[in-house]
Design a protein around this motif. Structure first.
Motif, PDB file in Angstrom:
ATOM      1  N   ASN A   6       8.323 -11.111   0.455  1.00  0.00           N
ATOM      2  CA  ASN A   6       9.135 -11.400  -0.436  1.00  0.00           C
ATOM      3  C   ASN A   6      10.156 -10.336  -0.967  1.00  0.00           C
ATOM      4  N   GLN A   7      11.164 -10.390  -1.433  1.00  0.00           N
ATOM      5  CA  GLN A   7      11.954  -9.361  -1.910  1.00  0.00           C
ATOM      6  C   GLN A   7      11.302  -8.166  -2.622  1.00  0.00           C
ATOM      7  N   GLY A   8      11.403  -7.016  -2.188  1.00  0.00           N
ATOM      8  CA  GLY A   8      10.654  -5.928  -2.854  1.00  0.00           C
ATOM      9  C   GLY A   8       9.391  -5.461  -2.282  1.00  0.00           C
ATOM     10  N   ASP A   9       8.808  -6.324  -1.524  1.00  0.00           N
ATOM     11  CA  ASP A   9       7.377  -6.089  -0.584  1.00  0.00           C
ATOM     12  C   ASP A   9       7.487  -4.857   0.068  1.00  0.00           C
ATOM     13  N   LEU A  10       6.374  -4.135   0.078  1.00  0.00           N
ATOM     14  CA  LEU A  10       6.237  -2.690   0.681  1.00  0.00           C
ATOM     15  C   LEU A  10       6.224  -3.171   2.119  1.00  0.00           C
ATOM     16  N   GLY A  17      18.269   5.781  11.835  1.00  0.00           N
ATOM     17  CA  GLY A  17      18.857   4.684  12.572  1.00  0.00           C
ATOM     18  C   GLY A  17      17.931   3.936  13.486  1.00  0.00           C
ATOM     19  N   ASP A  18      16.774   4.369  13.605  1.00  0.00           N
ATOM     20  CA  ASP A  18      15.744   3.638  14.632  1.00  0.00           C
ATOM     21  C   ASP A  18      15.173   2.390  13.796  1.00  0.00           C
ATOM     22  N   VAL A  19      15.120   1.116  14.666  1.00  0.00           N
ATOM     23  CA  VAL A  19      14.814   0.022  13.950  1.00  0.00           C
ATOM     24  C   VAL A  19      13.262   0.067  13.848  1.00  0.00           C
ATOM     25  N   LEU A  20      13.065  -0.232  12.814  1.00  0.00           N
ATOM     26  CA  LEU A  20      11.511  -0.218  12.222  1.00  0.00           C
ATOM     27  C   LEU A  20      10.642  -1.574  12.643  1.00  0.00           C
ATOM     28  N   LEU A  21      11.515  -2.666  11.949  1.00  0.00           N
ATOM     29  CA  LEU A  21      10.989  -4.035  12.259  1.00  0.00           C
ATOM     30  C   LEU A  21      11.951  -4.975  12.083  1.00  0.00           C
ATOM     31  N   ILE A  22      11.595  -6.301  12.244  1.00  0.00           N
ATOM     32  CA  ILE A  22      12.827  -7.116  12.279  1.00  0.00           C
ATOM     33  C   ILE A  22      12.127  -8.222  11.395  1.00  0.00           C
ATOM     34  N   ILE A  23      13.029  -8.779  10.356  1.00  0.00           N
ATOM     35  CA  ILE A  23      12.709  -9.765   9.484  1.00  0.00           C
ATOM     36  C   ILE A  23      13.625 -11.025   9.869  1.00  0.00           C
ATOM     37  N   GLU A  24      13.039 -12.057  10.052  1.00  0.00           N
ATOM     38  CA  GLU A  24      13.922 -13.382   9.992  1.00  0.00           C
ATOM     39  C   GLU A  24      14.049 -14.035   8.801  1.00  0.00           C
ATOM     40  N   SER A  62      11.106  -4.449   1.369  1.00  0.00           N
ATOM     41  CA  SER A  62      11.951  -5.715   1.832  1.00  0.00           C
ATOM     42  C   SER A  62      13.116  -5.980   0.877  1.00  0.00           C
ATOM     43  N   GLU A  63      14.398  -6.208   1.380  1.00  0.00           N
ATOM     44  CA  GLU A  63      15.573  -6.509   0.769  1.00  0.00           C
ATOM     45  C   GLU A  63      15.931  -7.903   0.537  1.00  0.00           C
ATOM     46  N   LEU A  64      15.019  -8.776   1.190  1.00  0.00           N
ATOM     47  CA  LEU A  64      15.083 -10.240   1.096  1.00  0.00           C
ATOM     48  C   LEU A  64      13.801 -10.985   1.582  1.00  0.00           C
ATOM     49  N   PRO A  65      13.722 -12.202   1.173  1.00  0.00           N
ATOM     50  CA  PRO A  65      12.481 -12.694   1.414  1.00  0.00           C
ATOM     51  C   PRO A  65      12.551 -13.203   2.914  1.00  0.00           C
ATOM     52  N   GLY A  66      11.698 -13.191   3.794  1.00  0.00           N
ATOM     53  CA  GLY A  66      11.626 -13.711   5.223  1.00  0.00           C
ATOM     54  C   GLY A  66      10.284 -13.594   5.730  1.00  0.00           C
ATOM     55  N   THR A  67      10.173 -13.521   7.097  1.00  0.00           N
ATOM     56  CA  THR A  67       8.976 -13.354   8.040  1.00  0.00           C
ATOM     57  C   THR A  67       9.337 -12.438   9.214  1.00  0.00           C
ATOM     58  N   VAL A  68       8.221 -11.532   9.251  1.00  0.00           N
ATOM     59  CA  VAL A  68       8.155 -10.177   9.849  1.00  0.00           C
ATOM     60  C   VAL A  68       7.947 -10.789  11.229  1.00  0.00           C
ATOM     61  N   THR A  69       9.077 -10.827  12.183  1.00  0.00           N
ATOM     62  CA  THR A  69       9.178 -11.213  13.634  1.00  0.00           C
ATOM     63  C   THR A  69       8.713 -10.238  14.504  1.00  0.00           C
ATOM     64  N   LYS A  70       9.023  -8.913  14.215  1.00  0.00           N
ATOM     65  CA  LYS A  70       8.561  -7.828  15.277  1.00  0.00           C
ATOM     66  C   LYS A  70       8.505  -6.530  14.600  1.00  0.00           C
ATOM     67  N   ILE A  71       7.535  -5.786  15.172  1.00  0.00           N
ATOM     68  CA  ILE A  71       7.187  -4.385  14.535  1.00  0.00           C
ATOM     69  C   ILE A  71       7.437  -3.251  15.742  1.00  0.00           C
ATOM     70  N   ASN A  72       8.148  -2.493  15.350  1.00  0.00           N
ATOM     71  CA  ASN A  72       8.593  -1.398  16.405  1.00  0.00           C
ATOM     72  C   ASN A  72       7.874  -0.131  16.564  1.00  0.00           C
ATOM     73  N   ILE A  73       6.896   0.000  15.382  1.00  0.00           N
ATOM     74  CA  ILE A  73       6.499   1.341  15.186  1.00  0.00           C
ATOM     75  C   ILE A  73       4.921   1.065  15.023  1.00  0.00           C
ATOM     76  N   ALA A  74       4.204   2.399  14.768  1.00  0.00           N
ATOM     77  CA  ALA A  74       2.817   2.325  14.772  1.00  0.00           C
ATOM     78  C   ALA A  74       2.572   3.407  13.679  1.00  0.00           C
ATOM     79  N   ASP A  75       1.422   3.464  13.167  1.00  0.00           N
ATOM     80  CA  ASP A  75       1.124   4.646  12.310  1.00  0.00           C
ATOM     81  C   ASP A  75       1.124   5.803  12.868  1.00  0.00           C
TER      82      ASP A  75
END
Length: 233
Positions: A122-126, A87-94, A67-80
């Motif tokens: 947080n910023q830097g979290d995997l 260019g694919d959107v992996l997830l969205i952080i608010e 993560s490049e910034l602190p926030g909340t994960v609002t959507k996950i577009n991928i799976a293991d």
């Protein structure tokens, strides 16, 4: 122009954000307009860049998306195990009431999604572990640095009318700490309380010197733009 609607402490807010020039934006919240400086502004949300593999590297190298910034994960577009393209959107952080798209910078396969929807980061979290495709990794000659997270600068408190000695709220927010008490002497520029607004903590300062006559808000109070906070003699 972008429009946002959100709640703070049960209070509805409507905001518009208009891009200006030289990294400036005009933000209007419930009819109150503020000039905001945004370093390294970009139309889309921050895009996470992953370091490329060396040309001689073999497929199978793990690429961490952090993560490049602190926030909340609002959507996950991928799976293991899912294969994604560059260019694919992996997830969205608010963050700061803005939806930031986290995208893949290479073709590859998702090894592990390390977060869940609704999780605060947080910023830097995997966020995601990926295995980059060999050919895609070779094509990535130079990594693209991710832009800094938008950091709106709270507008300064408006000047008080002639003869008035009232410290007012420059924008809607929540009082997180009162740093003075009745009877304290303050100078112009001294911090009298702290207020959280737009996910940032703002120092609210006195525009003039004086003695604290009354504190008009308590910690935790929700305040509106222009609301009186502290009275000085």
């Amino acid at each position: 122009m972008k429009e946002f609607k959100f709640k703070i402490g049960g209070q509805d807010y409507a905001a518009t954000v208009e891009d200006l020039k030289d990294g400036q934006m005009k933000v209007t919240v419930n009819g109150q307009t503020y000039q905001v400086v945004v370093p390294q502004t970009k139309a889309q949300g921050p895009r996470v860049a992953m370091a490329p593999a060396a040309p001689e590297a073999q497929k199978g190298g793990t690429k961490n998306v952090n993560s490049e910034l602190p926030g909340t994960v609002t959507k996950i577009n991928i799976a293991d195990g899912q294969h994604v393209k560059r260019g694919d959107v992996l997830l969205i952080i608010e963050a700061m009431k803005m939806a930031n798209e986290i995208v893949s910078e290479v073709d590859g396969t998702v090894q592990r999604v390390a977060v869940t929807q609704g999780q605060s980061v947080n910023q830097g979290d995997l966020l995601v572990e990926m295995v980059a495709d060999f050919e895609a990794a070779k094509a990535e000659v130079t990594p693209k640095p991710a832009p800094a997270a938008p950091a709106p600068v709270a507008a300064p408190a408006p000047a008080a009318p002639a003869g008035a000695k009232t410290v007012t709220a420059p924008l809607p927010g929540t009082i997180t700490k009162v740093t003075v008490k009745v009877g304290d002497k303050v100078n112009a520029g001294d911090t009298v309380l702290l207020m959280e607004a737009m996910k940032m903590e703002n120092n609210i300062t006195a525009e003039f010197a004086g003695t604290v006559k009354a504190i008009l808000v308590d910690t935790g109070a929700q305040v509106q733009s222009g609301q009186a906070l502290v009275e000085l003699d």
